[in-house]
Scaffold this active site. Structure first.
Site, PDB file in Angstrom:
ATOM      1  N   LYS A 166       0.801  -1.187   0.095  1.00 44.63           N
ATOM      2  CA  LYS A 166       0.122  -0.033  -0.043  1.00 44.63           C
ATOM      3  C   LYS A 166       0.945   1.350  -0.065  1.00 44.63           C
ATOM      4  O   LYS A 166       1.485   1.618   0.977  1.00 44.63           O
ATOM      5  CB  LYS A 166      -1.073   0.064   1.364  1.00 44.63           C
ATOM      6  CG  LYS A 166      -1.942   1.225   1.132  1.00 44.63           C
ATOM      7  CD  LYS A 166      -3.132   0.855   2.166  1.00 44.63           C
ATOM      8  CE  LYS A 166      -4.012   1.904   2.509  1.00 44.63           C
ATOM      9  NZ  LYS A 166      -3.846   3.412   1.956  1.00 44.63           N
ATOM     10  N   CYS A 221      30.097  25.476  29.198  1.00 42.85           N
ATOM     11  CA  CYS A 221      31.231  26.462  29.373  1.00 42.85           C
ATOM     12  C   CYS A 221      30.915  27.781  29.879  1.00 42.85           C
ATOM     13  O   CYS A 221      31.820  28.586  30.243  1.00 42.85           O
ATOM     14  CB  CYS A 221      32.087  26.718  28.043  1.00 42.85           C
ATOM     15  SG  CYS A 221      31.225  27.430  26.905  1.00 42.85           S
TER      16      CYS A 221
HETATM   17  S1  IVH Z   1      -6.478  -0.361  -4.980  1.00 44.72           S
HETATM   18  C1  IVH Z   1     -11.288   1.205  -5.305  1.00 44.72           C
HETATM   19  N1  IVH Z   1      -3.794  -0.550  -4.514  1.00 44.72           N
HETATM   20  O1  IVH Z   1      -4.820   3.449  -0.869  1.00 44.72           O
HETATM   21  C2  IVH Z   1      -9.852   1.561  -4.778  1.00 44.72           C
HETATM   22  N2  IVH Z   1      -4.984   1.360  -3.710  1.00 44.72           N
HETATM   23  O2  IVH Z   1      -6.458   4.002   1.664  1.00 44.72           O
HETATM   24  C3  IVH Z   1      -8.630   0.504  -5.154  1.00 44.72           C
HETATM   25  N3  IVH Z   1      -3.634   2.974  -2.490  1.00 44.72           N
HETATM   26  O3  IVH Z   1      -7.841   4.496  -2.651  1.00 44.72           O
HETATM   27  C4  IVH Z   1      -7.564   0.952  -4.587  1.00 44.72           C
HETATM   28  N4  IVH Z   1      -1.763   1.428  -2.730  1.00 44.72           N
HETATM   29  O4  IVH Z   1      -5.395   5.706  -3.457  1.00 44.72           O
HETATM   30  C5  IVH Z   1      -4.956   0.338  -4.045  1.00 44.72           C
HETATM   31  N5  IVH Z   1      -1.652  -1.155  -4.074  1.00 44.72           N
HETATM   32  C6  IVH Z   1      -2.700  -0.223  -3.853  1.00 44.72           C
HETATM   33  C7  IVH Z   1      -2.617   0.973  -3.299  1.00 44.72           C
HETATM   34  C8  IVH Z   1      -3.756   1.747  -3.001  1.00 44.72           C
HETATM   35  C9  IVH Z   1      -1.886   2.837  -2.134  1.00 44.72           C
HETATM   36  C10 IVH Z   1      -4.357   3.981  -2.084  1.00 44.72           C
HETATM   37  C11 IVH Z   1      -5.321   4.338  -3.041  1.00 44.72           C
HETATM   38  C12 IVH Z   1      -6.564   3.870  -2.436  1.00 44.72           C
HETATM   39  C13 IVH Z   1      -6.302   4.213  -0.916  1.00 44.72           C
HETATM   40  C14 IVH Z   1      -7.075   3.647   0.341  1.00 44.72           C
END
Ligand code: IVH
Length: 686
Positions: free
Chosen positions: A124, A419
């Protein structure tokens, strides 16, 4: 996350109102102002509380509730862009149990006859969500998420990012392709940028995501171009003209088309394997050169996804596991200061010990008084402490809602606690200086530095020994080190010091007299003169006498030496007590060798060709950049993450997960001495 919820509806509604207001405000400040008012973990907790309140009292679920909305209001500075398909958010899981119940919901949702579910696990990425619309293979629009339906058109800004292809690299591109991703600020560049801001006395960015958000929201795309932003793509919206069956297959296609798709992805069949992925990456989160805050788990089969569908704000076919935060709250008990060997004064926070991402932290740097005021941190405050990668722990800022109203603005003490001399801040500089060259702390630091590995490398003369010898009155300045042999009897009389220890120390000091000239220069504490520049001076001028004689013009004529260093060198030798010190050192037989230690300049440029190294932890005599520079000057590649392709890992003090990974992979690990050996010989020590 277990949250307690009032049973009484009126009380629940009141709490819901309060929390909803906090969440809306936080979203606005996060998305629009790039300046979140609270750490992510606190936001997550508030959001979970809203969900719990609504689960207990479904009447609270209205279209106004933040749980039914995504993102934040739009910034009118950018043209609105309506996404072809809404950009939703993700539901969160904070434990293995929560992941398991999500997987059970997925299986239940698909029904008993469904094929077994395959899950794609991804990192993520902690960045700014972006939607890229390619029409006939050409980037037509890039937009932020906005409120999920309509985002802000940042096409011109995104077009400056090298990682985003303008044209897809496929022969027959689809008519429409909406690609979702995350814009991020690479960690190393973020740290360097923040360090430079702090050095200039400007306020530092709270974290790489805010820096990315700020850079992306520059109205002038040329400003965005100056920032090293990058992107990872992790999904798609509307696709016309090509069909995929599985997500993993789509990712391969997108990668083939030139879009940036991370390789740290796993396709697995069971929740046990999902959990193994989560655990592996929770340990290894600092091994990628960008910030991650969790793992996203997605159903691979796109037909199954369709069957599962969406709630108002998130798909049912995906979940975000949130890792423990790299920021934690603790109490700032006191602000103390240290005076370094050049007189530079650095305030630091003494904290109530707290474990942040696996490491116990008691001290954190506060850089300088300007930074302390910019962040408005005060003694006694509850503060957020952040530790990312190998970076020195930092106080991010105070938790203002918990401030004691009596807390006072911190001021640099007028005099040095070691100092008693005045501390002054030279005009135009961010740091205070203790100009007293006889400050006892400054002396201790310069002696420890003189004996350190990057300087004269005197074995047996570490920080504690230095302190003892100064306390005993055996050393009062740098030259006294070379007079210690006159005090053999006093040394022998020291508690627990046998003859062997004394002889070894004196032999080490004797040998140090013939260290190369560049090392002696480093030992002298000349401002701005690190090992790289010391080598340049030594190579070009050849002797201490010549360097001492040289004027600024002669120094600046050396390729690589600029006016700041030239002026600092001239000023140092022109100071009477420094001139005296040099005379004393020469009279005491300090006679540096004219060749230099091998180093960045003039090194064999092919010595380490084909090597891929990772530098981690704190080295005593090299900054990370200097170590990198020295390796690259020998043809090595230096990367931020440890993998099977890594040749060796250089690990200093407090090396963390990169060292663990190197050990797991059985890679050679070099301490600082071994690193030096490698620089000198091109070989690993046997
Ligand atoms: S999939 C329908 N994959 O995290 C939404 N999101 O907290 C599908 N994000 O809105 C999102 N890494 O902006 C997806 N590997 C990843 C991600 C990711 C970061 C963000 C994205 C999402 C948010 C949610």
């Amino acid at each position: 996350m277990a949250v307690s919820v009032p049973k009484d509806f009126a009380a629940a509604r009141q709490r819901h109102d309060e929390v909803a207001r906090l969440v809306r405000d936080a979203r606005y400040r996060y998305y629009v102002l790039s300046d979140p008012p609270m750490p992510d973990a606190e936001f997550d907790a508030l959001f979970q509380e809203l969900l719990a309140l609504e689960e207990a009292h479904p009447r609270l679920v209205t279209s106004h509730s933040p749980t039914q909305q995504v993102g934040a209001p739009l910034d009118t500075a950018f043209a609105p862009f309506r996404h072809l398909q809404p950009m939703l958010s993700l539901d969160n899981a904070f434990s293995r149990e929560e992941l398991e119940s999500w997987a059970q919901r997925v299986e239940r949702g698909l029904g008993e006859d469904a094929d077994a579910v395959a899950y794609v696990c991804e990192l993520k990425f902690d960045g700014v969500a972006i939607n890229l619309v390619y029409r006939d293979g050409v980037l037509a629009t890039a937009a932020t998420r906005g409120d999920g339906t309509t985002g802000e058109d940042v096409t011109a800004q995104i077009a400056t990012i090298d990682a985003v292809p303008y044209r897809l690299g496929v022969a027959d591109p689809p008519a429409v392709l909406e690609v979702r991703g995350e814009v991020y600020y690479p960690l190393e560049a973020f740290e360097a940028m923040n360090a430079a801001r702090i050095e200039r006395g400007e306020e530092a960015f709270m974290n790489p995501r805010n820096a990315a958000s700020g850079a992306l929201r520059q109205k002038d795309p040329e400003v965005t171009r100056q920032r090293p932003l990058s992107v990872w793509c992790h999904g798609f919206g509307v696709v016309e003209g090509i069909a995929f069956e599985r997500y993993a297959q789509a990712l391969d296609w997108l990668r083939g088309a030139g879009l940036p798709i991370a390789t740290e992805t796993g396709v697995v069949d069971t929740v046990d394997e999902v959990w193994a992925f989560v655990e592996r990456w929770t340990d290894a989160r600092h091994e990628v050169p960008y910030e991650i805050d969790g793992v996203v788990v997605k159903v691979d089969d796109l037909a199954q996804r369709e069957q599962l569908g969406f709630t108002a704000r998130a798909p049912r076919w995906a979940i975000a596991y949130k890792m423990p935060p790299v920021e934690q709250e603790t109490t700032l008990e006191r602000i103390d200061i240290n005076v370094g060997r050049t007189g530079k004064v650095t305030p630091y926070a003494v904290l109530e010990p707290v474990v942040v991402a696996g490491t116990r932290i008691t001290y954190a740097t506060l850089h300088n008084e300007i930074q302390i005021h910019a962040k408005d941190v005060r003694e006694g405050d509850r503060v957020m402490v952040r530790r990312a990668g190998d970076v020195i722990p930092e106080v991010v800022g105070p938790v203002l809602s918990k401030r004691n109203p009596a807390a006072e603005v911190w001021r640099m003490p007028p005099v040095c606690p070691f100092c008693g001399q005045p501390l002054v801040r030279p005009e135009g500089e961010a740091h205070h200086i203790d100009e007293n060259v006889d400050c006892p702390n400054r002396l201790l630091e310069s002696l420890a530095h003189l004996a350190g590995r990057g300087a004269l490398d005197i074995e047996g003369l570490g920080g504690q020994t230095v302190e003892l010898l100064v306390d005993e009155g055996l050393i009062g300045n740098l030259a006294d080190v070379f007079r210690l042999h006159h005090h053999r009897d006093e040394l022998l009389a020291l508690d627990k010091w046998g003859q062997k220890r004394v002889d070894n120390l004196l032999a080490g000091i004797e040998a140090a007299k013939q260290q190369p000239l560049d090392r002696l220069l480093v030992a002298l504490n000349i401002r701005h003169l690190g090992p790289t520049y010391a080598k340049l001076l030594a190579r070009n001028l050849g002797s201490l006498a010549a360097i001492r004689r040289a004027g600024a013009d002669e120094l600046e004529a050396i390729d690589g030496i600029g006016p700041t260093i030239a002026a600092a060198v001239v000023a140092w030798f022109a100071t009477p007590r420094n001139a005296e010190l040099i005379d004393e050192l020469v009279a005491l037989g300090v006679d540096p060798r004219t060749e230099t230690t091998s180093g960045a300049t003039g090194a064999d440029a092919a010595m380490l060709e084909g090597w891929t190294l990772v530098v981690t932890g704190t080295l005593e005599d090299f900054t990370r950049d200097e170590a990198k520079e020295a390796l690259e000057a020998r043809g090595a590649k230096v990367t931020g993450s440890v993998s099977k392709r890594t040749t060796a890992v250089v690990a200093g003090e407090n090396a963390g997960s990169k060292l663990t990974k190197a050990e797991e992979l059985g890679l050679p690990v070099l301490d600082e001495a071994a690193f030096r050996h490698l620089l000198d010989t091109g070989e690993l020590p046997t």
